[in-house]
Design a protein around this motif. Structure first.
Motif, PDB file in Angstrom:
ATOM      1  N   UNK A 290     -57.478  20.139 -76.625  1.00 53.16           N
ATOM      2  CA  UNK A 290     -57.869  21.445 -77.145  1.00 53.16           C
ATOM      3  C   UNK A 290     -56.647  22.356 -77.206  1.00 53.16           C
ATOM      4  N   UNK A 291     -56.469  22.987 -78.352  1.00 56.98           N
ATOM      5  CA  UNK A 291     -55.403  23.973 -78.557  1.00 56.98           C
ATOM      6  C   UNK A 291     -56.061  25.337 -78.383  1.00 56.98           C
ATOM      7  N   UNK A 292     -55.734  26.013 -77.298  1.00 53.96           N
ATOM      8  CA  UNK A 292     -56.515  27.169 -76.864  1.00 53.96           C
ATOM      9  C   UNK A 292     -55.927  28.482 -77.374  1.00 53.96           C
ATOM     10  N   UNK A 293     -56.654  29.090 -78.277  1.00 53.91           N
ATOM     11  CA  UNK A 293     -56.459  30.464 -78.738  1.00 53.91           C
ATOM     12  C   UNK A 293     -55.023  30.813 -79.102  1.00 53.91           C
ATOM     13  N   UNK A 294     -54.603  30.315 -80.244  1.00 48.68           N
ATOM     14  CA  UNK A 294     -53.276  30.645 -80.753  1.00 48.68           C
ATOM     15  C   UNK A 294     -53.162  32.143 -81.024  1.00 48.68           C
ATOM     16  N   UNK A 295     -51.942  32.634 -80.892  1.00 48.22           N
ATOM     17  CA  UNK A 295     -51.605  34.028 -81.195  1.00 48.22           C
ATOM     18  C   UNK A 295     -52.353  35.042 -80.321  1.00 48.22           C
ATOM     19  N   UNK A 296     -52.832  34.639 -79.154  1.00 47.57           N
ATOM     20  CA  UNK A 296     -53.615  35.588 -78.358  1.00 47.57           C
ATOM     21  C   UNK A 296     -52.752  36.284 -77.307  1.00 47.57           C
ATOM     22  N   UNK A 297     -52.419  35.607 -76.223  1.00 50.79           N
ATOM     23  CA  UNK A 297     -51.688  36.267 -75.138  1.00 50.79           C
ATOM     24  C   UNK A 297     -50.359  36.870 -75.594  1.00 50.79           C
ATOM     25  N   UNK A 298     -49.571  36.204 -76.461  1.00 51.05           N
ATOM     26  CA  UNK A 298     -48.320  36.840 -76.893  1.00 51.05           C
ATOM     27  C   UNK A 298     -48.527  38.196 -77.587  1.00 51.05           C
ATOM     28  N   UNK A 299     -49.677  38.378 -78.238  1.00 51.49           N
ATOM     29  CA  UNK A 299     -49.957  39.670 -78.864  1.00 51.49           C
ATOM     30  C   UNK A 299     -50.031  40.792 -77.835  1.00 51.49           C
ATOM     31  N   UNK A 300     -50.413  40.459 -76.604  1.00 48.37           N
ATOM     32  CA  UNK A 300     -50.513  41.473 -75.551  1.00 48.37           C
ATOM     33  C   UNK A 300     -49.145  41.894 -75.038  1.00 48.37           C
ATOM     34  N   UNK A 301     -48.115  41.159 -75.438  1.00 48.06           N
ATOM     35  CA  UNK A 301     -46.748  41.512 -75.043  1.00 48.06           C
ATOM     36  C   UNK A 301     -46.053  42.315 -76.131  1.00 48.06           C
ATOM     37  N   UNK A 302     -46.251  41.939 -77.383  1.00 50.71           N
ATOM     38  CA  UNK A 302     -45.425  42.505 -78.456  1.00 50.71           C
ATOM     39  C   UNK A 302     -46.130  43.494 -79.372  1.00 50.71           C
ATOM     40  N   UNK A 303     -47.454  43.520 -79.380  1.00 47.01           N
ATOM     41  CA  UNK A 303     -48.138  44.284 -80.428  1.00 47.01           C
ATOM     42  C   UNK A 303     -49.140  45.301 -79.890  1.00 47.01           C
ATOM     43  N   UNK A 304     -48.845  45.891 -78.740  1.00 43.63           N
ATOM     44  CA  UNK A 304     -49.778  46.861 -78.168  1.00 43.63           C
ATOM     45  C   UNK A 304     -49.776  48.192 -78.911  1.00 43.63           C
ATOM     46  N   UNK A 305     -48.903  48.340 -79.885  1.00 50.48           N
ATOM     47  CA  UNK A 305     -48.934  49.533 -80.714  1.00 50.48           C
ATOM     48  C   UNK A 305     -50.062  49.511 -81.734  1.00 50.48           C
ATOM     49  N   UNK A 306     -50.718  48.361 -81.870  1.00 51.77           N
ATOM     50  CA  UNK A 306     -51.840  48.219 -82.796  1.00 51.77           C
ATOM     51  C   UNK A 306     -53.151  48.379 -82.037  1.00 51.77           C
ATOM     52  N   UNK A 307     -54.095  49.114 -82.625  1.00 48.94           N
ATOM     53  CA  UNK A 307     -55.324  49.482 -81.914  1.00 48.94           C
ATOM     54  C   UNK A 307     -56.121  48.260 -81.440  1.00 48.94           C
ATOM     55  N   UNK A 308     -56.262  47.241 -82.280  1.00 47.43           N
ATOM     56  CA  UNK A 308     -57.048  46.069 -81.910  1.00 47.43           C
ATOM     57  C   UNK A 308     -56.397  45.307 -80.757  1.00 47.43           C
ATOM     58  N   UNK A 309     -55.062  45.271 -80.753  1.00 50.73           N
ATOM     59  CA  UNK A 309     -54.361  44.601 -79.659  1.00 50.73           C
ATOM     60  C   UNK A 309     -54.459  45.419 -78.375  1.00 50.73           C
ATOM     61  N   UNK A 310     -54.352  46.724 -78.500  1.00 50.02           N
ATOM     62  CA  UNK A 310     -54.495  47.590 -77.332  1.00 50.02           C
ATOM     63  C   UNK A 310     -55.874  47.429 -76.714  1.00 50.02           C
TER      64      UNK A 310
END
Length: 575
Positions: A290-310
């Motif tokens: 199983x490949x678990x949730x691509x593009x998820x946790x790294x978004x919490x590091x680099x893209x917190x300026x976006x409302x959905x990521x925040x």
């Protein structure tokens, strides 16, 4: 014509065919007859059809620990008297035993009716796959050996759980993707390569009009495994439906929202059904990656300026969702979990690299099994980062200037995906993960071959010109990710390709779009992302450059013929 009882026959099945009819003259037996144009004379590998012989199917038997499996026996020709056939277990794993059918009697009436022999595998505490030969014999006939192998269900070893699920295994070929690939000019060259099966929405679990569901894929994998000889089979399933999914993009947004009970729905309507299907004992011999949730946790590091990521960060939905998925999936002995670790063009900078490793480690510690809940990590999923850059390294300087100062690298610490994946693995081990942890790299579209591929390093003394003329990755910017023009198929999947790597894999099926180049109404929860529009001049995440995307692209996951043909043309290694 097929009827309900004979419409589907499994590989290795046996049945009798015939017809009812009347004829007004002599009923003469045909000299020959054919199935699908192939003349059937009753002969084939093995004894002459006129001679008596034992017909045993299959001769390689996988027996799930704590369960049983069967093989069938019949005679090749009608005997003149009763024939006794015995099955005797030889030396080997004594947990494998014959529980019924050890002695079978065939008569002049039932000689061609298969009779089953049942082999059971007792539960044990070891973590290895034992095997035991079984001799099928009858007086005066050539004996047949059936090799029974236990599918161990104790975490830590065996077919139930091995260190590297790709080692010694063959890969599941998705017939849906394979048919599309084979229909393209030259596509048959790669149509039998294993690719990922994407569970990208709740409906995908049971199947949609555009593709079969999870159980159907696993059933097909069992059939392929049965025809595979003694080698195990690995099937790759992408777990991809977190609430607020892909919070920094639009083309692959999902159906669930955090603000609309998305996390609970993710658990109960998505992960729970997937885990229940995968835990079915009939799939115990498969190695389910199983490949678990691509593009998820790294978004919490680099893209917190976006409302959905925040929102994903402040609510804890991403971390809790990943932890729930790991808890459910890791509990199934033959399921392997590989967590997404982005790619070098995303977290290759030290400001992103360390914090991402820290977040992944803390997420693992919050699971029931801790670090053991993760079998490995994958980078470059559905992306285009070059596996290696042969003409320069991170230590290269041009006229005294480091290549890190070039516009292309922009102070990144890595120039390619292999060095990044190996370094990220080292960092994760330092955080507490075992040193047996392995990495995967998705090489489905990072070959960058064709006429635009540099044949050697540039001779320019300008660092920007040197890097641009030397790099094999021909994207306009490393932040471009959608249907990239000029891309090619990369390294074909294989196990243990480099130090620290479990395998090169094709998780993104080549030819499936990353997103539509214009807005397309749909019921799949997929929006229109301007990064898939070839006319868009970009944003701060791609240096305000053109996107480099191909035109006329369909929705993400839909077949994109023009892209597939270009991937074939630019494949590296070449096809």
């Amino acid at each position: 014509a097929n009827t309900p009882w004979n419409g589907t026959q499994a590989t290795g099945a046996q049945w009798t065919i015939g017809f009812n009819g009347t004829y007004t003259t002599t009923n003469t037996n045909p000299a020959t007859f054919a199935i699908n144009g192939v003349t059937c004379g009753g002969s084939g590998p093995g004894p002459d059809p006129g001679q008596q012989a034992l017909v045993v199917t299959p001769t390689a038997l996988t027996v799930p620990e704590g369960s049983s499996a069967t093989y069938s026996v019949r005679l090749q020709t009608q005997p003149t008297a009763n024939v006794t056939v015995t099955s005797t277990a030889g030396s080997g794993d004594t947990n494998l035993t014959i529980t019924s059918g050890a002695s079978l009697t065939f008569t002049t009436a039932n000689w061609n009716t298969p009779q089953n022999v049942t082999v059971a595998a007792a539960e044990d505490s070891d973590t290895t796959n034992g095997s035991r030969p079984i001799t099928v014999a009858s007086t005066g006939l050539t004996s047949v050996t059936v090799t029974a192998t236990e599918a161990d269900n104790d975490t830590g070893g065996g077919t139930g759980h091995v260190d590297n699920p790709y080692a010694g295994a063959t890969g599941y070929v998705n017939a849906d993707w394979s048919a599309k690939a084979a229909a393209e000019p030259g596509g048959s060259a790669v149509a039998n390569i294993s690719t990922g099966v994407w569970m990208d929405r709740i409906a995908a679990i049971n199947g949609t009009t555009s593709g079969r569901g999870l159980r159907a894929h696993l059933d097909a994998a069992v059939t392929q495994d049965a025809a595979n000889g003694s080698a195990p089979l690995t099937i790759q399933v992408v777990i991809y439906n977190l609430p607020n999914r892909d919070c920094s993009a639009l083309a692959s947004n999902g159906e669930l929202l955090i603000a609309q009970n998305g996390l609970n729905r993710y658990k109960t309507e998505y992960i729970d059904p997937i885990a229940a299907i995968m835990a079915d004992p009939k799939y115990a011999a498969l190695r389910i990656v199983t490949i678990v949730e691509i593009d998820s946790l790294p978004n919490l590091i680099t893209n917190l300026g976006l409302a959905k990521c925040q929102e994903a960060q402040s609510s804890g939905a991403y971390v809790q969702g990943v932890q729930y998925a790991l808890n459910k999936l890791h509990a199934i002995p033959n399921v392997y979990t590989y967590l997404d670790a982005a790619h070098h063009g995303w977290i290759g900078w030290s400001s992103n690299f360390g914090p991402t490793a820290d977040l992944i480690a803390s997420t693992a510690r919050g699971t029931t099994a801790g670090y053991a809940s993760i079998d490995g990590f994958i980078t470059n999923t559905a992306n285009y980062s070059a596996l290696t850059e042969p003409h320069f390294s991170i230590g290269t300087t041009v006229n005294g200037t480091s290549v890190r100062q070039s516009r292309w690298l922009d102070w990144n610490d890595y120039v390619d995906e292999l060095t990044f994946a190996q370094a990220f693995r080292t960092a994760l081990v330092s955080k507490g993960f075992p040193n047996t942890i392995g990495m995967l790299i998705d090489t489905s579209r990072n070959g960058w071959g064709g006429s635009a591929r540099p044949t050697g390093p540039s001779t320019s003394t300008d660092v920007n010109t040197f890097v641009d003329q030397s790099r094999t990755d021909r994207r306009i910017h490393a932040g471009n990710w959608c249907n990239q023009s000029g891309a090619g198929l990369g390294e074909r999947p294989r196990a243990n390709p480099a130090a620290g790597l479990d395998a090169y894999v094709w998780i993104k099926p080549p030819g499936e779009s990353d997103g539509s180049s214009t807005e397309i109404a749909n019921d799949e929860g997929k929006g229109f992302d301007r990064m898939c529009d070839p006319t868009y001049t970009g944003n701060d995440r791609n240096g305000n450059n053109l996107t480099g995307s191909l035109p006329n692209a369909p929705l993400s996951g839909h077949w994109f013929s023009a892209q597939f043909r270009q991937l074939l043309q630019n494949a590296n290694p070449p096809l």
